[in-house]
Scaffold this motif. Structure first.
Motif, mmCIF file in Angstrom:
data_model
loop_
_atom_site.group_PDB
_atom_site.id
_atom_site.type_symbol
_atom_site.label_atom_id
_atom_site.label_comp_id
_atom_site.label_asym_id
_atom_site.label_seq_id
_atom_site.Cartn_x
_atom_site.Cartn_y
_atom_site.Cartn_z
ATOM 1 N N VAL A 1 -7.487 -0.975 4.830
ATOM 2 C CA VAL A 1 -6.636 0.174 4.536
ATOM 3 C C VAL A 1 -5.351 -0.342 3.886
ATOM 4 N N ASP A 2 -5.088 0.118 2.661
ATOM 5 C CA ASP A 2 -3.920 -0.321 1.894
ATOM 6 C C ASP A 2 -3.427 0.862 1.078
ATOM 7 N N ASP A 3 -2.141 0.867 0.768
ATOM 8 C CA ASP A 3 -1.600 1.962 -0.040
ATOM 9 C C ASP A 3 -1.758 1.706 -1.540
ATOM 10 N N ARG A 4 -2.328 0.572 -1.908
ATOM 11 C CA ARG A 4 -2.477 0.247 -3.327
ATOM 12 C C ARG A 4 -3.929 -0.101 -3.658
ATOM 13 N N ARG A 5 -4.566 0.784 -4.373
ATOM 14 C CA ARG A 5 -5.959 0.609 -4.778
ATOM 15 C C ARG A 5 -6.141 -0.643 -5.640
ATOM 16 N N ALA A 6 -5.079 -1.091 -6.290
ATOM 17 C CA ALA A 6 -5.155 -2.256 -7.176
ATOM 18 C C ALA A 6 -5.706 -3.492 -6.458
ATOM 19 N N HIS A 7 -5.549 -3.568 -5.143
ATOM 20 C CA HIS A 7 -6.038 -4.723 -4.394
ATOM 21 C C HIS A 7 -7.550 -4.699 -4.185
ATOM 22 N N PHE A 8 -8.161 -3.540 -4.287
ATOM 23 C CA PHE A 8 -9.567 -3.403 -3.898
ATOM 24 C C PHE A 8 -10.529 -4.153 -4.812
ATOM 25 N N GLY A 9 -10.276 -4.168 -6.102
ATOM 26 C CA GLY A 9 -11.186 -4.809 -7.043
ATOM 27 C C GLY A 9 -11.455 -6.265 -6.711
ATOM 28 N N ASN A 10 -10.397 -7.042 -6.497
ATOM 29 C CA ASN A 10 -10.585 -8.452 -6.158
ATOM 30 C C ASN A 10 -11.202 -8.635 -4.781
ATOM 31 N N VAL A 11 -10.933 -7.725 -3.870
ATOM 32 C CA VAL A 11 -11.582 -7.789 -2.557
ATOM 33 C C VAL A 11 -13.091 -7.655 -2.757
ATOM 34 N N TRP A 12 -13.515 -6.686 -3.549
ATOM 35 C CA TRP A 12 -14.946 -6.483 -3.765
ATOM 36 C C TRP A 12 -15.569 -7.652 -4.530
ATOM 37 N N ILE A 13 -14.854 -8.192 -5.505
ATOM 38 C CA ILE A 13 -15.385 -9.313 -6.297
ATOM 39 C C ILE A 13 -15.520 -10.573 -5.452
ATOM 40 N N TYR A 14 -14.468 -10.925 -4.703
ATOM 41 C CA TYR A 14 -14.430 -12.212 -4.020
ATOM 42 C C TYR A 14 -14.875 -12.192 -2.561
ATOM 43 N N VAL A 15 -14.808 -11.044 -1.911
ATOM 44 C CA VAL A 15 -15.177 -10.971 -0.500
ATOM 45 C C VAL A 15 -16.521 -10.273 -0.324
ATOM 46 N N GLY A 16 -16.749 -9.212 -1.065
ATOM 47 C CA GLY A 16 -17.995 -8.467 -0.944
ATOM 48 C C GLY A 16 -17.747 -6.987 -0.740
ATOM 49 N N LYS A 17 -18.731 -6.315 -0.205
ATOM 50 C CA LYS A 17 -18.703 -4.858 -0.088
ATOM 51 C C LYS A 17 -17.890 -4.371 1.108
ATOM 52 N N VAL A 18 -16.629 -4.764 1.123
ATOM 53 C CA VAL A 18 -15.695 -4.302 2.150
ATOM 54 C C VAL A 18 -15.429 -2.823 1.897
ATOM 55 N N ASN A 19 -15.429 -2.033 2.949
ATOM 56 C CA ASN A 19 -15.052 -0.619 2.850
ATOM 57 C C ASN A 19 -13.543 -0.554 2.676
ATOM 58 N N CYS A 20 -13.072 0.179 1.685
ATOM 59 C CA CYS A 20 -11.644 0.259 1.411
ATOM 60 C C CYS A 20 -11.184 1.715 1.388
ATOM 61 N N LEU A 21 -10.039 1.948 1.984
ATOM 62 C CA LEU A 21 -9.409 3.266 1.955
ATOM 63 C C LEU A 21 -8.010 3.118 1.400
ATOM 64 N N GLU A 22 -7.681 3.951 0.426
ATOM 65 C CA GLU A 22 -6.323 3.970 -0.098
ATOM 66 C C GLU A 22 -5.525 4.989 0.707
ATOM 67 N N MET A 23 -4.542 4.487 1.430
ATOM 68 C CA MET A 23 -3.689 5.360 2.237
ATOM 69 C C MET A 23 -2.951 6.317 1.321
ATOM 70 N N TRP A 24 -2.914 7.574 1.695
ATOM 71 C CA TRP A 24 -2.226 8.660 0.998
ATOM 72 C C TRP A 24 -3.021 9.203 -0.188
ATOM 73 N N LYS A 25 -4.154 8.588 -0.517
ATOM 74 C CA LYS A 25 -5.029 9.130 -1.570
ATOM 75 C C LYS A 25 -6.388 9.496 -0.957
ATOM 76 N N ASP A 26 -7.044 8.510 -0.340
ATOM 77 C CA ASP A 26 -8.343 8.762 0.296
ATOM 78 C C ASP A 26 -8.179 9.464 1.634
ATOM 79 N N ILE A 27 -7.085 9.180 2.311
ATOM 80 C CA ILE A 27 -6.769 9.819 3.591
ATOM 81 C C ILE A 27 -5.276 10.127 3.612
ATOM 82 N N SER A 28 -4.906 11.141 4.387
ATOM 83 C CA SER A 28 -3.496 11.537 4.422
ATOM 84 C C SER A 28 -2.879 11.412 5.811
ATOM 85 N N ASP A 29 -3.672 10.944 6.783
ATOM 86 C CA ASP A 29 -3.182 10.760 8.143
ATOM 87 C C ASP A 29 -3.937 9.579 8.748
ATOM 88 N N HIS A 30 -3.244 8.759 9.499
ATOM 89 C CA HIS A 30 -3.884 7.589 10.093
ATOM 90 C C HIS A 30 -5.036 7.950 11.019
#
Length: 159
Positions: free
Chosen positions: A123-152
């Motif tokens: 869970v991060d507020d910046r989607r920009a981090h997700f691409g490298n996570v998927w490339i280098y780590v794998g199919k990690v589930n990612c949520l962009e705080m305040w875009k994909d979800i609006s409450d913790h």
């Protein structure tokens, strides 16, 4: 099934954009508000504590991957009494979340917990981090705080 939730800190758990600029001493101005010596404040977002408590209650491991000086992260987490919720805290003075997440996975392996990328939620507020996570780590589930979800609390339904 999600076994680990990794949180960013700035603008994800609290409203400040860069706690590395905070100057000692830090004081608590309410249960969820920290003030530094220059008058800068950060406030914990609503439902963060409830979310961390519920995830822990369900047996989900918690970690943090944040672009901040480690001693600043530790001080803020301890001031807010959040430090002990996290199994691992990786706080670095660089923005490469995929490196931090890889470090978290390696550390859990040392503790005999082998996690597959698809068992991790980041869970991060910046989607920009997700691409490298998927490339280098794998199919990690990612949520962009305040875009994909609006409450913790919505994180709980994703686990």
């Amino acid at each position: 099934m999600i076994k680990l939730v990794i949180f960013d800190a700035d603008k994800t758990l609290w409203d400040h954009y860069n706690i590395s600029e905070f100057q000692d001493p830090l004081t608590l101005a309410g249960r969820d508000v920290v003030v530094d010596s220059k008058g800068r404040t950060l406030s914990l977002f609503p439902n963060v504590r409830k979310t961390l408590e519920e995830l822990r209650r369900r047996g989900v491991r918690l970690a943090m991957a944040t672009w901040n000086f480690p001693h600043k992260t530790d001080k803020v987490l301890k001031a807010l009494e959040l430090y002990d919720y996290f199994d691992l805290i990786v706080s670095r003075d660089y923005p490469y979340k995929f490196v931090m997440i890889s470090e978290i996975i390696r550390e859990f392996r040392k503790r005999n917990l082998n996690l597959k990328p698809e068992e991790i939620l980041f869970v991060d507020d910046r989607r920009a981090h997700f691409g490298n996570v998927w490339i280098y780590v794998g199919k990690v589930n990612c949520l962009e705080m305040w875009k994909d979800i609006s409450d913790h609390l919505e994180i709980i339904s994703k686990v």
